[in-house]
Enzyme design. Structure first.
Site, short mmCIF file in Angstrom:
data_model
loop_
_atom_site.label_atom_id
_atom_site.label_comp_id
_atom_site.label_asym_id
_atom_site.label_seq_id
_atom_site.Cartn_x
_atom_site.Cartn_y
_atom_site.Cartn_z
N GLY A 90 3.37 -4.94 0.11
CA GLY A 90 4.67 -4.26 0.19
C GLY A 90 5.62 -5.45 0.90
CB ILE A 114 4.96 -1.56 -6.16
CG1 ILE A 114 4.55 -0.89 -7.32
CG2 ILE A 114 6.28 -1.01 -5.44
CD1 ILE A 114 3.87 0.32 -7.11
CG ASN A 146 0.05 0.80 -7.20
OD1 ASN A 146 0.11 0.75 -6.01
ND2 ASN A 146 0.11 2.02 -7.86
CG LEU A 166 4.81 -6.39 7.98
CD1 LEU A 166 5.58 -7.68 8.17
CD2 LEU A 166 4.13 -5.94 9.33
CG ASP A 169 8.73 5.09 0.89
OD1 ASP A 169 9.12 5.89 1.82
OD2 ASP A 169 8.92 5.09 -0.18
CB THR A 244 10.23 -8.24 8.35
OG1 THR A 244 10.58 -7.31 9.46
CG2 THR A 244 8.68 -8.87 8.18
CD GLU A 246 13.50 -1.98 5.96
OE1 GLU A 246 13.63 -1.19 6.71
OE2 GLU A 246 14.38 -2.03 4.78
#
Lengths: 276, 480
Positions: A90, A114, A146, A166, A169, A244, A246
Site C-alpha cells: 500500500g 491497488i 492486490n 504505513l 485503511d 510518507t 500520510e
C-alpha cells in the site's frame, strides 16, 4: 481518452516530477472484489528487467534485438542473482520507497498499490527521478496489485527482509475488519515471505487500528516485538513519519502516530516455545 | 430476474461418492440425503443420529472417509459438519459451522476433522468427544476470501493442503496442537494457469463487438449478453496424494480448470510434471471450428502408490450461436493416468468411455484400486418428476496383475456385475434401473450439466454491468 489524459497530465516544469493533482483517487479500495489486472504466475515470472532495467540491462538489450522467449529465460536466470528485499504494501504516492532508495542503494525494493491512478503516479515519479538523477533510483519500482491476495505470486518463501504497512485503511466497521491488511490470517502469509529476522513495520494515526495491528502481531507465534533500543537505532523508523505523504499530513496537524515493529522469528524457536 | 435464476440453480448439487479404504462400504450423497451400502454384509446400512435432528437439512457438498475407514464426515449447505463412526454407522458429533461448508478432510491419525467454509476460512475440530469444547470449531488459517475447493492431509499427517478459486494451492504445516492455529506455511504450489481463461477472453472480446452491433438494432441484446456472461473455470478443483515406501512424505496431485493435472513436491512447492489431459486425450480436437473446447478436471482420485490415477473431465462447449451463448458438453467417461514416482512424471494410460448420458460428478477408489466407483447425478432438479437423480457405475480391471497381462483392460461393469448387485443400486440410486425413457434421461443429464457448470463458473460481468451494480451499493454512493 488515455492520450488526452497524457496531454493533460503535464509534469511539473521545474522538477520534471508528475503532479499529484492529476492522479488523485478515492482513498478506499475494496480488496475483496475480483481483480482485473495481470498477476505473475509464480515469483519467477516477475519481470525484473521491466522493473529494474539498469540492474538487468543485459536482458534489456536481448529484448531489443532478440525474441520474447529469449528475454524471459534470461530474466528468469537473472532473477536468481538479485531479488526484491523490501516491499511497501500500500505504497500510496511512494514517499517511503523514494526515501529508502538512497538509504539502501543496493537493495531492490517494490511498492505495491491497488489503486490504478496512484500506481501510475508512482511509476511516473520514479521515471522522472531516474531521469533527473542519473544512476539513482534504479532500485525502486511499483506494481499495481492486490497484495492481500497475491503476495505469494510475487515473493518466494523467506525472500523479503523488510515489509512496510504505513497508514493502512482503518476499516472501522466490525464487519469490514476482514478487509484490514494486518489480520491474524494474513500474517501467516507475511511470515512466509519474510526471512527469519526480517522486520514488519506498521504505523497508523488511528489509535484503534494501531492497537489492533499490535495485538495481531503479538498474538502471532512467528513474530516477536522489537526492543526499544533497536527501535531507536533503526534509521528507517524516522522515515515512517517523515517520508510518507500520510505521515507528513499527520505531522502538519500535530496528530499522534502509533508504530509497531515486529521481527519474524524462525519456526524452530516457536516450537521450543510451544513446549514450555 | 437474474438473481432468482441464480438462486434456483444454486440449489442444484451434484451427487458425491466415497468408498471405504478397503471397500467395506460405499456412500453416495445426493442432495441432503446420505445413502450407505455395506458391501461386507451385502445390505443397506441405516444411519443413527442421537441428536434427534434430521441428518442433513440442505445439500451435502463434501464427504470423506478417514484413512483407516473408521471415521466418516459429511457437511454442506446446512452448515452442519457430522462426524460418523462407520461400524456401526453412528453420528458421534455434530459441529456447527458459521458458514456453508465447501471442503472436508480427516487427519490420518483420526484425531482431527478439518473443514473449509465459503469465506475461505479453514476450521479444525477434535474428533474426541470433549464436553468443554462441545460443538465448537477453531479457525486455523484462511485463504483471503476465496472459496476453498479442496482440502487434503498429506499421508504422513505433517501438512494440510488447501486449494482455492484464485488458482492457489497452499501447503500448511499441521501443528501438534492445531486448535491454536496453523501459522507456518510450508509452500505455495503455483503454476495452474489462466490458459482456459485466456481463450475465453479472446473469444468474448471478438464476440463483444458482434453483440454491440446487434444492440444498436434491438437495444436489448446487451442485457442478454451481460446476464449470460460467465467465465469458465480456471481454479484448482481437486487434490489427491500419492506416496510409496521410498517417498513416504507423498506427492500432491491437483486437477484444475486449465485442463491439466499437475504433480507437486509439497515441501518445496516445485511443480514436477504437468499432464495436459485435455490436449493429450484428444479432447481439444473439434470438427466445428466455431466451438472452443475447454475441458475442466472436476475430480481426481489416485491409488496410494500413484500407479493409477482417475480423472473426471467436464468438457465445456463454448458456442458462437447467440441463442445459446454457453452450453456445456461433457466427455462421457474418465481418463486414467499413471504416475511414475521415481521419474516424477505423469502420463495418460487410457480414456474410458462411459457412453450415453453419463457425466461423472464424483469418483472414488479404495486403497486396493480394484474398482473405480463413479457417480453421476444431481439433486433438486426442477424439471423432473423425482427431485433427485443418481446413477452409479463401476469400472473394473484397472490394475495390471502381471507384467505380461496386457489383456487386463478397464471395463465398465454391467449393473449385475457390480459388487452388491441390484441391492446396492437400489439403495444408492434410489431405484435399480433408470427406466424413465430417453427424454427423462436427457433432462436429467442436462440438469447434471447445469449443476456442474454452477460449480465451475465464476460469474463475470461486463464493465458497464459492474458499474451499474456498484451504483446500488451504499458504500459507493458518490457525493455529487
Amino acid at each position: 481518452m488515455s492520450e488526452n489524459k497524457k496531454v493533460m497530465n503535464k509534469p511539473n516544469k521545474s522538477t520534471g516530477l508528475p503532479r499529484k493533482r492529476f492522479y488523485r483517487a478515492r482513498a478506499h479500495s475494496n480488496p475483496l472484489s475480483d481483480s482485473h489486472f495481470p498477476v505473475p504466475l509464480t515469483p519467477s515470472h516477475v519481470d525484473y528487467a521491466l522493473h529494474y532495467p539498469q540492474y538487468f540491462q543485459t536482458d534489456h538489450t536481448i529484448a531489443d534485438n532478440g525474441d520474447v522467449n529469449n528475454n524471459s529465460t534470461a530474466s528468469l536466470h537473472k532473477t536468481q542473482s538479485k531479488k526484491i528485499q523490501f516491499a511497501d504494501i500500500g505504497c500510496g504516492f511512494g514517499g517511503l520507497i523514494v526515501s529508502l532508495s538512497t538509504l539502501f542503494p543496493e537493495t531492490l525494493m517494490i511498492g505495491m498499490e491497488i489503486r490504478d491512478k496512484v500506481t501510475e503516479y508512482v511509476k511516473e515519479r520514479i521515471l522522472a527521478l531516474r531521469e533527473t538523477n542519473p544512476g539513482q533510483y534504479q532500485n525502486i519500482s511499483v506494481v499495481r496489485t492486490n497484495s492481500m491476495k497475491y503476495i505469494p505470486n510475487f515473493f518466494e518463501k523467506g525472500q523479503l527482509s523488510k515489509m512496510f504497512f504505513l497508514f493502512p485503511d482503518p476499516h472501522f466497521k466490525e464487519k469490514n475488519h476482514r478487509r484490514r491488511v494486518i489480520s491474524p490470517h494474513l500474517l501467516d502469509e507475511y511470515a512466509y515471505t519474510l526471512e527469519s529476522g526480517g522486520i514488519i513495520y506498521t504505523i497508523t494515526d488511528v489509535e484503534e487500528l494501531g492497537e489492533w495491528m499490535k495485538a495481531c502481531l503479538e498474538d502471532h507465534p512467528l513474530f516477536e516485538a522489537i526492543s526499544e533500543e533497536e527501535f531507536a537505532a533503526d534509521p528507517v523508523v524516522k522515515l515512517l513519519t517523515s517520508a510518507t505523504e500520510e505521515g507528513q499530513k499527520v505531522a502538519r496537524n500535530n496528530g499522534e502516530t502509533f508504530t509497531a515493529m515486529f521481527r519474524r522469528i524462525s519456526p524452530s524457536d516457536t516450537e521450543s516455545g510451544d513446549v514450555l | 430476474m437474474e438473481e432468482s435464476m441464480m438462486m434456483e440453480e444454486g440449489e442444484v448439487a451434484p451427487a458425491l461418492i466415497a468408498i471405504h479404504p478397503v471397500e467395506k462400504s460405499v456412500v453416495v450423497a445426493i442432495g441432503s440425503e446420505l445413502r450407505v451400502f455395506d458391501l461386507q454384509e451385502d445390505c443397506a446400512s441405516s444411519l443413527v443420529d442421537d441428536s434427534g435432528r434430521p441428518l442433513h437439512m440442505d445439500s451435502i457438498r463434501a464427504i470423506s472417509f478417514g484413512a483407516d475407514g473408521r471415521l466418516f464426515v459429511s457437511a454442506g449447505d446446512d452448515k452442519l459438519v457430522k462426524i460418523w463412526t462407520t461400524n456401526p454407522w453412528h453420528c458421534i458429533r455434530t459441529v456447527l459451522s458459521e458458514k456453508r461448508v465447501s471442503a472436508l478432510a480427516i487427519s490420518p491419525d483420526n484425531l482431527f476433522v478439518s473443514f473449509a467454509d465459503k469465506f475461505g476460512v479453514v476450521w479444525v475440530v477434535s474428533t474426541e468427544v470433549d464436553d468443554e469444547r462441545k460443538d465448537e470449531a477453531s479457525p486455523i488459517f484462511a485463504h483471503y476470501c476465496s472459496i476453498i475447493t479442496s482440502l487434503e492431509f498429506s499421508p504422513d499427517g505433517r501438512f494440510i493442503v488447501s486449494a482455492d478459486r484464485d488458482f492457489k494451492i497452499r501447503v500448511t504445516v499441521f501443528p501438534k496442537r492445531p486448535l491454536s492455529g496453523a501459522h507456518e506455511i510450508q509452500s505455495f504450489c503455483l503454476g495452474h494457469t489462466e490458459w482456459v481463461f485466456v481463450i475465453i477472453t479472446i473469444f468474448i472480446s471478438t464476440f463483444w463487438h458482434f453483440v454491440i452491433c446487434i444492440e444498436k438494432v434491438t437495444g436489448r441484446f446487451s442485457f442478454e449478453f451481460a446476464s449470460h456472461s460467465f467465465f469458465a473455470v480456471r481454479f484448482v478443483t481437486c487434490l489427491s496424494f500419492v506416496c510409496t515406501q521410498e517417498y513416504p512424505q507423498g506427492f500432491l496431485l491437483s486437477g484444475s480448470g486449465d485442463s491439466t493435472v499437475r504433480l507437486w513436491d509439497i515441501t518445496s512447492g516445485f511443480l514436477l510434471d504437468t499432464c495436459e489431459v485435455g490436449m493429450e486425450a484428444g479432447l481439444l480436437e473439434s470438427d466445428d471450428k466455431e466451438e472452443t473446447l475447454c475441458p475442466a478436471i472436476t475430480d481426481i482420485c489416485a491409488s496410494p502408490d500413484g500407479s493409477l490415477i482417475a480423472v473426471a473431465i467436464q468438457r465445456q462447449l463454448f458456442m458462437t450461436n447467440p441463442i445459446s451463448f454457453f452450453a456445456l458438453c461433457s466427455l462421457h467417461g474418465v481418463v486414467l493416468l499413471s504416475c511414475n514416482l521415481s521419474g516424477r512424471t505423469l502420463s495418460i494410460t487410457k480414456v474410458v468411455s462411459m457412453g450415453g448420458t453419463f457425466i461423472p460428478t464424483s469418483l472414488a477408489m479404495s486403497s486396493s484400486a480394484e474398482h473405480l466407483w463413479i457417480v453421476t447425478g444431481a439433486s433438486n432438479l426442477p424439471a423432473l418428476d423425482s427431485p433427485s437423480f443418481a446413477r452409479v457405475s463401476v469400472i473394473s480391471g484397472l490394475k495390471k496383475h502381471g507384467s505380461d497381462s496386457s489383456d487386463d483392460k478397464p471395463v465398465v461393469l454391467d449393473d449385475n456385475e457390480i459388487p452388491g448387485g441390484s441391492k446396492l443400486l437400489e439403495k444408492l440410486q434410489g431405484s435399480v434401473s433408470i427406466s424413465k425413457g430417453e427424454e427423462a434421461l436427457a433432462a436429467a443429464a442436462e440438469a447434471v450439466k447445469i449443476a456442474m457448470r454452477n460449480l465451475l463458473i465464476k460469474r463475470q460481468y461486463s464493465v458497464e454491468k459492474r458499474e451499474l451494480r456498484k451504483k446500488s451499493r451504499n458504500d459507493r454512493k458518490l457525493k455529487q
